[in-house]
Write an enzyme that holds these catalytic residues in place. Structure first.
Site, mmCIF file in Angstrom:
data_model
loop_
_atom_site.group_PDB
_atom_site.id
_atom_site.type_symbol
_atom_site.label_atom_id
_atom_site.label_comp_id
_atom_site.label_asym_id
_atom_site.label_seq_id
_atom_site.Cartn_x
_atom_site.Cartn_y
_atom_site.Cartn_z
ATOM 1 N N ARG A 158 37.734 32.954 46.780
ATOM 2 C CA ARG A 158 37.905 32.355 48.109
ATOM 3 C C ARG A 158 38.321 33.425 49.107
ATOM 4 O O ARG A 158 38.882 34.454 48.748
ATOM 5 C CB ARG A 158 38.938 31.218 48.086
ATOM 6 C CG ARG A 158 40.363 31.625 47.738
ATOM 7 C CD ARG A 158 41.259 31.828 48.962
ATOM 8 N NE ARG A 158 42.521 32.417 48.593
ATOM 9 C CZ ARG A 158 42.759 33.709 48.627
ATOM 10 N NH1 ARG A 158 41.833 34.563 48.992
ATOM 11 N NH2 ARG A 158 43.941 34.176 48.282
ATOM 12 N N GLU A 203 48.525 32.619 55.904
ATOM 13 C CA GLU A 203 48.851 33.533 54.796
ATOM 14 C C GLU A 203 50.316 33.450 54.409
ATOM 15 O O GLU A 203 51.197 33.439 55.290
ATOM 16 C CB GLU A 203 48.501 34.968 55.236
ATOM 17 C CG GLU A 203 47.799 35.765 54.183
ATOM 18 C CD GLU A 203 46.463 35.148 53.758
ATOM 19 O OE1 GLU A 203 46.446 34.409 52.756
ATOM 20 O OE2 GLU A 203 45.458 35.397 54.435
ATOM 21 N N GLY A 223 42.587 40.253 47.204
ATOM 22 C CA GLY A 223 42.867 39.142 48.105
ATOM 23 C C GLY A 223 41.785 38.069 48.132
ATOM 24 O O GLY A 223 41.834 37.161 48.965
ATOM 25 N N ASP A 282 44.827 28.894 46.286
ATOM 26 C CA ASP A 282 43.616 29.481 45.707
ATOM 27 C C ASP A 282 42.929 28.508 44.753
ATOM 28 O O ASP A 282 41.705 28.326 44.792
ATOM 29 C CB ASP A 282 43.974 30.768 44.957
ATOM 30 C CG ASP A 282 44.634 31.776 45.879
ATOM 31 O OD1 ASP A 282 44.648 31.518 47.096
ATOM 32 O OD2 ASP A 282 45.123 32.784 45.387
HETATM 33 P P1 ADP Z 1 43.341 38.754 43.357
HETATM 34 O O1 ADP Z 1 43.641 37.373 42.856
HETATM 35 O O2 ADP Z 1 43.666 38.926 44.807
HETATM 36 O O3 ADP Z 1 41.962 39.223 43.029
HETATM 37 P P2 ADP Z 1 45.478 39.520 41.536
HETATM 38 O O4 ADP Z 1 46.301 40.753 41.536
HETATM 39 O O5 ADP Z 1 46.178 38.235 41.742
HETATM 40 O O6 ADP Z 1 44.343 39.748 42.623
HETATM 41 O O7 ADP Z 1 44.677 39.395 40.162
HETATM 42 C C1 ADP Z 1 43.847 40.451 39.689
HETATM 43 C C2 ADP Z 1 43.834 40.446 38.168
HETATM 44 O O8 ADP Z 1 43.071 39.322 37.679
HETATM 45 C C3 ADP Z 1 43.137 41.656 37.563
HETATM 46 O O9 ADP Z 1 44.011 42.772 37.457
HETATM 47 C C4 ADP Z 1 42.721 41.133 36.189
HETATM 48 O O10 ADP Z 1 43.808 41.193 35.274
HETATM 49 C C5 ADP Z 1 42.421 39.674 36.457
HETATM 50 N N1 ADP Z 1 40.969 39.450 36.648
HETATM 51 C C6 ADP Z 1 40.345 39.003 37.738
HETATM 52 N N2 ADP Z 1 39.000 38.902 37.550
HETATM 53 C C7 ADP Z 1 38.760 39.287 36.283
HETATM 54 C C8 ADP Z 1 37.583 39.417 35.468
HETATM 55 N N3 ADP Z 1 36.367 39.105 35.912
HETATM 56 N N4 ADP Z 1 37.757 39.857 34.217
HETATM 57 C C9 ADP Z 1 38.979 40.155 33.750
HETATM 58 N N5 ADP Z 1 40.108 40.064 34.448
HETATM 59 C C10 ADP Z 1 40.014 39.642 35.705
HETATM 60 P P1 NG1 Z 2 45.799 36.577 46.144
HETATM 61 O O1 NG1 Z 2 46.069 37.723 47.012
HETATM 62 O O2 NG1 Z 2 44.380 36.228 46.162
HETATM 63 O O3 NG1 Z 2 46.279 36.797 44.728
HETATM 64 C C1 NG1 Z 2 48.001 35.086 46.784
HETATM 65 C C2 NG1 Z 2 48.432 33.729 46.208
HETATM 66 C C3 NG1 Z 2 48.211 32.547 47.162
HETATM 67 C C4 NG1 Z 2 48.758 32.836 48.537
HETATM 68 C C5 NG1 Z 2 48.253 34.211 49.018
HETATM 69 C C6 NG1 Z 2 48.862 34.614 50.341
HETATM 70 C C7 NG1 Z 2 48.277 33.460 43.807
HETATM 71 C C8 NG1 Z 2 47.549 32.810 42.715
HETATM 72 N N1 NG1 Z 2 47.726 33.405 44.997
HETATM 73 O O4 NG1 Z 2 46.604 35.266 46.754
HETATM 74 O O5 NG1 Z 2 48.824 31.388 46.608
HETATM 75 O O6 NG1 Z 2 50.163 32.760 48.581
HETATM 76 O O7 NG1 Z 2 48.537 35.252 48.082
HETATM 77 O O8 NG1 Z 2 48.557 33.682 51.326
HETATM 78 O O9 NG1 Z 2 49.351 34.000 43.592
HETATM 79 MG MG MG Z 3 45.537 36.446 42.698
#
Ligand code: ADP
Ligand code: NG1
Ligand code: MG
Length: 406
Positions: free
Chosen positions: A28, A34, A127, A178
């Site tokens: 998303r 935010e 993000g 999310d």
């Molecule tokens: P965001 O949700 O913003 O992408 P996060 O830091 O919350 O970032 O999560 C990222 C983590 O999610 C990665 O470091 C990994 O551990 C896991 N992840 C996401 N997509 C995949 C994928 N396709 N395969 C394996 N792990 C994944």
């Molecule tokens: P991202 O950056 O995609 O991991 C996080 C939080 C949301 C929200 C936003 C900031 C999780 C699963 N997601 O998103 O709930 O707080 O940051 O608006 O931790």
């Molecule tokens: Mg995340």
């Protein structure tokens, strides 16, 4: 051979059995709102076409086994029973275990052998919520192996809520934006999401708008650092202080906080303000070490951002893209200065987009790296947009989907 057949073949080669279900869950982009979902305020995201896919089957080996098409994620396996109950320094498979555990606990189901193969195209730690996409896809994979019609067994709202309450097992004190966006999205519409109770409203984006997503070339894994949780804690302390002013409207709150909140407090001052026991309750494993808390600026962001979401919805419904862009710019300023969740690369990326014709630009998701979203008028030529090298032009995608293969 198409992509789906290729991954099915990979699954069969890897595990020697046929996959039974195919799950796809989108990422998303948050257009505005935010760091306010975890305080219960409404947000305005849309699902994107980049997604996570899981192929899953029951196995007779009495093991949980997860593999990933991307070799940077090593395979993981556990004999059953698996005692996993969370992680404070999450690896990729921990996100899968969140969804798995969420479903077993919800339905009171016994553990059973499962084989998963994951592939994903959402840039991680950027993000766009790759983490929740993986959690939700895992939860639906598990559930689809257990019941014939998952969304007759549990409503989509309850499923999104279940995923939102399961993801914090990896250590982030996250809100529910999310998982709600990725589960409840309807193709062609952005969503206004409200919490407690969870409600989503489909909103048409004005025809005159184009939303573009670009990467700052920096990343932050939110589960691996305390940045995210620090902000949640500061907000909880504010909440305790403001309890006596409850039921006051958001815009009134903006006046009140200037009078009742200190700019910053140390641990002893925070204990005096809300009580040592309450402070202890607010802190978690990766925020115990904090020596001071910024309160006024954090609260100013939360209340002003909540108001901007309401104003954005009105501007969107009246197709006022200038106003939408203005609110996005104000949001970016508030994230950068009051919430301190931007970074130089994101600030520069937003400025670059604004000086090249964007009406508004802001970070999206938690920040500290990752992506920005920019609003352009639909009269902008595609060659002009291409020159800015965005990751993609975003169209509202549909939510999570599953297909039984056998
Ligand atoms: P965001 O949700 O913003 O992408 P996060 O830091 O919350 O970032 O999560 C990222 C983590 O999610 C990665 O470091 C990994 O551990 C896991 N992840 C996401 N997509 C995949 C994928 N396709 N395969 C394996 N792990 C994944
Ligand atoms: P991202 O950056 O995609 O991991 C996080 C939080 C949301 C929200 C936003 C900031 C999780 C699963 N997601 O998103 O709930 O707080 O940051 O608006 O931790
Ligand atoms: Mg995340």
């Amino acid at each position: 051979m198409n992509e789906k057949n290729m991954i099915i073949e990979k699954f069969e080669d890897l595990y020697g059995i046929k996959p039974q279900v195919f799950i796809r869950c989108p990422g998303r982009v948050n257009l505005i709102g935010e760091h306010i979902d975890y305080h219960g305020y409404g947000v305005f995201p849309m699902a994107i076409s980049a997604s996570t896919v899981i192929l899953a089957a029951k196995n007779e080996k009495n093991v949980l086994e997860f593999a990933n098409v991307d070799p940077k994620y090593s395979p993981w396996k556990s004999e059953l029973p698996c005692e996993w109950s969370g992680s404070s320094s999450p690896k990729w498979f921990d996100y899968i275990l969140c969804g798995w555990k969420g479903i077993l606990d919800y339905g009171g189901f016994e553990q059973f052998g499962m084989s998963f193969l994951v592939t994903g195209e959402i840039p991680p730690s950027s993000g766009l919520s790759s983490s929740s996409s993986l959690v939700c896809a895992s939860a639906l994979s598990t559930l689809s192996l257990l019941v014939e019609s998952p969304f007759d067994f549990i409503s989509k709202e309850d499923f999104a809520h279940l995923c939102a309450t399961s993801e914090p097992l990896i250590g982030t004190l996250s809100g529910g934006m999310d998982q709600a966006a990725e589960v409840l999205a309807v193709e062609g519409s952005a969503l206004k999401i409200d919490f407690n109770p969870l409600k989503s409203k489909n909103i048409q984006l004005p025809d005159q708008s184009i939303f573009v997503v670009a990467h700052s070339n920096t990343e932050l894994n939110k589960g691996a650092t305390s940045h995210y949780n620090e902000r949640v804690i500061e907000g909880r302390i504010v909440g305790e202080i403001l309890k006596k002013h409850l039921k006051i409207q958001t815009n009134k709150m903006l006046e009140i906080i200037e009078n009742v909140l200190p700019t910053e407090v140390n641990k002893e001052e925070a204990e005096k303000l809300i009580g040592a026991d309450k402070l202890e309750l607010c802190l978690n494993h990766n925020t115990q070490h904090l020596a001071s808390f910024k309160l006024l600026s954090r609260a100013r962001h939360v209340f002003s951002e909540a108001k901007r979401v309401e104003d954005f919805e009105i501007a969107c419904e009246s197709k006022n893209i200038e106003e939408m862009g203005k609110l996005m710019n104000e949001s970016q300023k508030s994230c950068a200065l009051d919430y301190e969740c931007s970074c130089d690369e994101l600030d520069d990326l937003c400025s670059k987009y604004i000086s090249n014709g964007a009406i508004g630009a802001r970070l999206t998701g938690a920040g500290w790296g990752g992506c920005a979203v920019a609003l352009f008028s639909s009269t902008t030529s595609s060659s002009k947009l291409d020159k800015l090298e965005p990751l993609f032009v975003s169209k509202p995608a549909g939510g999570i989907e599953f297909e039984k293969l056998t």
